[in-house]
Design a protein around this motif. Structure first.
Motif, PDB file in Angstrom:
ATOM      1  N   ARG A 282       0.838  -1.208   0.000  1.00 35.90           N
ATOM      2  CA  ARG A 282       0.000   0.000   0.000  1.00 35.90           C
ATOM      3  C   ARG A 282       0.869   1.252   0.000  1.00 35.90           C
ATOM      4  O   ARG A 282       0.617   2.199  -0.755  1.00 35.90           O
ATOM      5  CB  ARG A 282      -0.922   0.006   1.221  1.00 35.90           C
ATOM      6  CG  ARG A 282      -1.928   1.164   1.237  1.00 35.90           C
ATOM      7  CD  ARG A 282      -2.589   1.326   2.593  1.00 35.90           C
ATOM      8  NE  ARG A 282      -1.656   1.836   3.603  1.00 35.90           N
ATOM      9  CZ  ARG A 282      -1.331   3.111   3.731  1.00 35.90           C
ATOM     10  NH1 ARG A 282      -1.840   4.030   2.926  1.00 35.90           N
ATOM     11  NH2 ARG A 282      -0.490   3.481   4.676  1.00 35.90           N
ATOM     12  N   VAL A 283       1.910   1.235   0.817  1.00 39.98           N
ATOM     13  CA  VAL A 283       2.825   2.382   0.885  1.00 39.98           C
ATOM     14  C   VAL A 283       3.509   2.587  -0.466  1.00 39.98           C
ATOM     15  O   VAL A 283       3.633   3.721  -0.950  1.00 39.98           O
ATOM     16  CB  VAL A 283       3.856   2.174   2.008  1.00 39.98           C
ATOM     17  CG1 VAL A 283       4.972   3.222   1.922  1.00 39.98           C
ATOM     18  CG2 VAL A 283       3.175   2.250   3.377  1.00 39.98           C
ATOM     19  N   ALA A 284       3.967   1.499  -1.103  1.00 43.65           N
ATOM     20  CA  ALA A 284       4.635   1.611  -2.405  1.00 43.65           C
ATOM     21  C   ALA A 284       3.705   2.224  -3.446  1.00 43.65           C
ATOM     22  O   ALA A 284       4.114   3.107  -4.227  1.00 43.65           O
ATOM     23  CB  ALA A 284       5.108   0.236  -2.858  1.00 43.65           C
ATOM     24  N   LEU A 285       2.444   1.788  -3.467  1.00 39.19           N
ATOM     25  CA  LEU A 285       1.491   2.315  -4.440  1.00 39.19           C
ATOM     26  C   LEU A 285       1.185   3.793  -4.184  1.00 39.19           C
ATOM     27  O   LEU A 285       1.079   4.591  -5.126  1.00 39.19           O
ATOM     28  CB  LEU A 285       0.202   1.492  -4.406  1.00 39.19           C
ATOM     29  CG  LEU A 285       0.331   0.069  -4.972  1.00 39.19           C
ATOM     30  CD1 LEU A 285      -0.871  -0.774  -4.583  1.00 39.19           C
ATOM     31  CD2 LEU A 285       0.485   0.106  -6.482  1.00 39.19           C
ATOM     32  N   GLU A 286       1.052   4.169  -2.932  1.00 44.09           N
ATOM     33  CA  GLU A 286       0.777   5.574  -2.620  1.00 44.09           C
ATOM     34  C   GLU A 286       1.981   6.455  -2.927  1.00 44.09           C
ATOM     35  O   GLU A 286       1.835   7.592  -3.385  1.00 44.09           O
ATOM     36  CB  GLU A 286       0.366   5.720  -1.152  1.00 44.09           C
ATOM     37  CG  GLU A 286      -0.999   5.138  -0.823  1.00 44.09           C
ATOM     38  CD  GLU A 286      -2.141   5.828  -1.573  1.00 44.09           C
ATOM     39  OE1 GLU A 286      -1.970   6.977  -2.042  1.00 44.09           O
ATOM     40  OE2 GLU A 286      -3.206   5.206  -1.713  1.00 44.09           O
ATOM     41  N   ARG A 287       3.195   5.941  -2.701  1.00 42.75           N
ATOM     42  CA  ARG A 287       4.396   6.696  -3.059  1.00 42.75           C
ATOM     43  C   ARG A 287       4.455   6.908  -4.567  1.00 42.75           C
ATOM     44  O   ARG A 287       4.784   8.000  -5.037  1.00 42.75           O
ATOM     45  CB  ARG A 287       5.648   5.965  -2.573  1.00 42.75           C
ATOM     46  CG  ARG A 287       5.897   6.080  -1.074  1.00 42.75           C
ATOM     47  CD  ARG A 287       7.159   5.337  -0.670  1.00 42.75           C
ATOM     48  NE  ARG A 287       8.357   5.879  -1.305  1.00 42.75           N
ATOM     49  CZ  ARG A 287       9.047   6.922  -0.857  1.00 42.75           C
ATOM     50  NH1 ARG A 287       8.656   7.572   0.234  1.00 42.75           N
ATOM     51  NH2 ARG A 287      10.125   7.354  -1.500  1.00 42.75           N
ATOM     52  N   ALA A 288       4.119   5.876  -5.317  1.00 40.61           N
ATOM     53  CA  ALA A 288       4.118   6.005  -6.778  1.00 40.61           C
ATOM     54  C   ALA A 288       3.120   7.062  -7.222  1.00 40.61           C
ATOM     55  O   ALA A 288       3.398   7.864  -8.131  1.00 40.61           O
ATOM     56  CB  ALA A 288       3.779   4.662  -7.423  1.00 40.61           C
ATOM     57  N   ARG A 289       1.972   7.092  -6.579  1.00 38.72           N
ATOM     58  CA  ARG A 289       0.927   8.046  -6.966  1.00 38.72           C
ATOM     59  C   ARG A 289       1.387   9.486  -6.796  1.00 38.72           C
ATOM     60  O   ARG A 289       1.020  10.355  -7.595  1.00 38.72           O
ATOM     61  CB  ARG A 289      -0.341   7.785  -6.146  1.00 38.72           C
ATOM     62  CG  ARG A 289      -1.404   8.844  -6.408  1.00 38.72           C
ATOM     63  CD  ARG A 289      -2.811   8.374  -6.250  1.00 38.72           C
ATOM     64  NE  ARG A 289      -3.136   7.802  -4.955  1.00 38.72           N
ATOM     65  CZ  ARG A 289      -4.362   7.339  -4.655  1.00 38.72           C
ATOM     66  NH1 ARG A 289      -5.334   7.392  -5.556  1.00 38.72           N
ATOM     67  NH2 ARG A 289      -4.598   6.829  -3.467  1.00 38.72           N
ATOM     68  N   ILE A 290       2.212   9.762  -5.779  1.00 33.67           N
ATOM     69  CA  ILE A 290       2.649  11.155  -5.552  1.00 33.67           C
ATOM     70  C   ILE A 290       4.032  11.420  -6.144  1.00 33.67           C
ATOM     71  O   ILE A 290       4.659  12.445  -5.856  1.00 33.67           O
ATOM     72  CB  ILE A 290       2.636  11.510  -4.053  1.00 33.67           C
ATOM     73  CG1 ILE A 290       3.643  10.652  -3.267  1.00 33.67           C
ATOM     74  CG2 ILE A 290       1.228  11.374  -3.481  1.00 33.67           C
ATOM     75  CD1 ILE A 290       3.800  11.082  -1.815  1.00 33.67           C
ATOM     76  N   GLY A 291       4.513  10.478  -6.977  1.00 32.10           N
ATOM     77  CA  GLY A 291       5.760  10.726  -7.683  1.00 32.10           C
ATOM     78  C   GLY A 291       7.026  10.411  -6.908  1.00 32.10           C
ATOM     79  O   GLY A 291       8.116  10.823  -7.313  1.00 32.10           O
ATOM     80  N   ARG A 292       6.905   9.683  -5.806  1.00 35.23           N
ATOM     81  CA  ARG A 292       8.090   9.285  -5.043  1.00 35.23           C
ATOM     82  C   ARG A 292       8.576   7.918  -5.520  1.00 35.23           C
ATOM     83  O   ARG A 292       7.788   7.112  -6.019  1.00 35.23           O
ATOM     84  CB  ARG A 292       7.758   9.221  -3.548  1.00 35.23           C
ATOM     85  CG  ARG A 292       7.283  10.540  -2.957  1.00 35.23           C
ATOM     86  CD  ARG A 292       8.424  11.545  -2.850  1.00 35.23           C
ATOM     87  NE  ARG A 292       7.936  12.864  -2.492  1.00 35.23           N
ATOM     88  CZ  ARG A 292       7.713  13.275  -1.247  1.00 35.23           C
ATOM     89  NH1 ARG A 292       7.937  12.444  -0.233  1.00 35.23           N
ATOM     90  NH2 ARG A 292       7.290  14.493  -1.016  1.00 35.23           N
TER      91      ARG A 292
END
Length: 395
Positions: free
Chosen positions: A30-40
């Motif tokens: 979940r953290v990886a997907l949310e990081r991807a969403r904000i460009g991290r």
């Protein structure tokens, strides 16, 4: 016990009533997907493990988590004999069509659909199984070189740009990834590397047998730096106990400590086996609390059911030489075993058995934990082989 109220769910990828012991991994994804969403920066992941550990169930639950959070997803299963482009193209088309409905992403998503048209038309010559709807004319020079590695990079870039414009991410879920041929696997890894370099919100979550890690490393040497490879194994005793007790409690049914301990010992914590024994124990029990006698009776029917479904469907795909090889492995025990020991078990030459071993690896029946070692990919398959081919005549 009322069979209609049986809470357990033995099946291929069937969600269990209680997904125990996987919360930490779900959270990290979940953290990886949310990081991807904000460009991290966000690492994609490959879930590796034996048959019956619950990889498919976990893959689907992570996908549900992602969809609930507003992340776009596609889901693919990679069977033997199908090309990766044929599997990806229809799913990426659906993702781009959904993204094109978002005003901020419409223009870029349509360009992605043009890229897909060029991709499919040029690669159709190489991969004849590509079948995908064409919504827009190809854009010359965009993902249409006819080279999979180059064109897949260009296509993934367009998909990633569309997802970024829509302020979301695209998560690609691929099950049975070990069946993808290495050149196509290399192209997939390269495409994901490119999206990571450009900080585009595309994440790949794959699942496969343990040999997947080595196959990806062979395909591209940097794969182990690009992906995380969490091992999905048997559930630890506390989580395995919860997988049995929680569904029973939800039905106002108890199980004695002795009966629960017996189930955990027999199943060794493998998720699919827990569901089988839970289901058969429910059927065998006369009332709450479920006791040891019910588990003992259930073990007979559970093993018979496993033999006729979970094990038999794999056994029936084998040639006589492959069956003999696996029977020799079973004679030596659970494994892993050295190739020389397997050959010695029925007086065969090691080099003459190499093609059989390679064929079994390709079919996903065995894998090599270390050079020269061979292990079953299906838990408890050694005991099944002894039940199915008893005695010594097989030698």
């Amino acid at each position: 016990m009322d069979p209609i109220r049986n809470p357990f769910a033995p099946g291929a990828g069937t969600p269990p009533p209680e997904l125990a012991g996987r919360d930490e991994l779900r959270e990290s994804l979940r953290v990886a997907l949310e990081r991807a969403r904000i460009g991290r920066p966000a690492k994609s992941a490959m879930l590796v493990g034996l048959r019956g550990v619950g990889k498919t169930v976990l893959l689907d639950r992570v996908r549900e988590d992602a969809e609930a959070a507003g992340i776009h997803t596609v889901r693919i299963e990679a069977p033997e004999g199908r090309s990766l482009p044929a599997l990806l193209a229809p799913q990426l088309r659906q993702a781009l069509l959904r993204l094109s409905q978002i005003e901020a992403a419409k223009e870029i998503a349509v360009r992605g659909l043009r890229a897909l048209a060029g991709f499919a038309s040029k690669l159709k010559v190489t991969f004849g199984d590509i079948e995908v709807g064409i919504d827009y004319a190809p854009e010359p020079g965009l993902a249409d070189n006819g080279d999979l590695e180059h064109d897949l990079q260009a296509l993934f870039e367009q998909v990633g740009l569309a997802a970024k414009s829509a302020d979301t991410a695209l998560a690609i879920f691929i099950d049975e990834l070990q069946y993808v041929e290495e050149p196509q696997l290399a192209a997939l890894i390269t495409a994901m590397h490119r999206t990571e370099q450009r900080r585009l919100p595309v994440v790949l979550v794959g699942a496969g047998l343990p040999q997947l890690r080595g196959r990806m490393g062979n395909a591209k040497s940097y794969a182990e730096r690009l992906f995380d490879f969490p091992t999905i194994g048997p559930l630890p005793p506390q989580a395995a106990g919860l997988a049995i007790e929680k569904p029973l409690r939800d039905e106002s049914v108890r199980i004695t400590p002795e009966a629960l301990s017996q189930i955990l010992q027999i199943t060794q914590g493998y998720a699919y086996f827990l569901q089988q024994w839970g289901s058969h124990t429910w059927r065998a029990a006369k009332a709450s609390p479920i006791d040891l006698d019910a588990v003992t009776a259930a073990s007979v029917t559970a093993i018979a059911a496993m033999d006729e479904s979970f094990f038999r469907v794999r056994f029936d795909r084998l040639t006589p030489k492959e069956k003999k090889y696996l029977r020799a492995m079973a004679e030596l025990g659970e494994g892993p075993h050295r190739s020389g020991d397997i050959a010695a078990c029925y007086a065969a030459n090691v080099s003459s058995l190499a093609p059989t071993r390679s064929s079994l690896i390709a079919k996903g029946m065995v894998w090599s934990p270390n050079h020269g070692d061979t292990a079953f990919t299906v838990p408890m398959f050694d005991a099944f082989m002894k039940r199915t081919i008893p005695g010594n005549d097989w030698r």
